[in-house]
Scaffold this motif. Sequence first.
Motif: not given
Length: 237
Positions: A78-103
Amino acid sequence: MKLGKDITLWGLELGLLSMARGEAARFWFSPEYAYGRRGCPPCIPPDTTVLFHVELLDFIDSEECDLFFELSEVQQDMFPLEKVLKVAATEREFGNYFFHKQNFRVAKHRYKRALSVLGHSCSSEAEQSQVNTSKVPLLLNLSLTYLKLECPKRALKYGEKALEMDQGNVKALFRCGQACLCMKEYSKSRDFLTRAQKIQPFNRDINNELKKLERYYEEYVGMQKEMCCRMFASSCG
């Protein structure tokens, strides 16, 4: 805001939480907020007050993510789509951070978590289009991460999923070509890479990968010929 594993001092954690992006600050920490009674031998003696000069260049704000994952599945849906997209984008940022750390394993986990967030049910084609637009970069990131983890079969799987949503995506074609080359599926690799080359004929990475493919294929054919010659030679003897 989540702090990295290298942030070990209680005082530094509190100090960073008080700062804004781009801000510079100086913090004096008494021993109980720094290295305590033990200190940090051999550089910092016991019961030492320390001075930190800190500049906060950037951070990832995970507050909305934390709130989202505390919800039940029904509440998340039931979460608004706009906020869902923001949550996914933040998780992707975390993924990018660990990727650049080669983890790469942690990066993979974060990218998959972001994809799970985007399982949000859509009420219209416009919403589904927004979700797909967010999914494609995640699928590409997962494809590249699995290549780094030397799992080309899974890299191909996520590259093909990206192509299902965007047939002309050059990065997806390139990733699929790379994955097939790793699996020695030379014909499939050539198909993906030549499709990518037609879209971007002067892309250096694509052209270099095609050269690599031809080199590997020639070596493969040479090895096959040599094996055949040995087999016939042994049977004639």
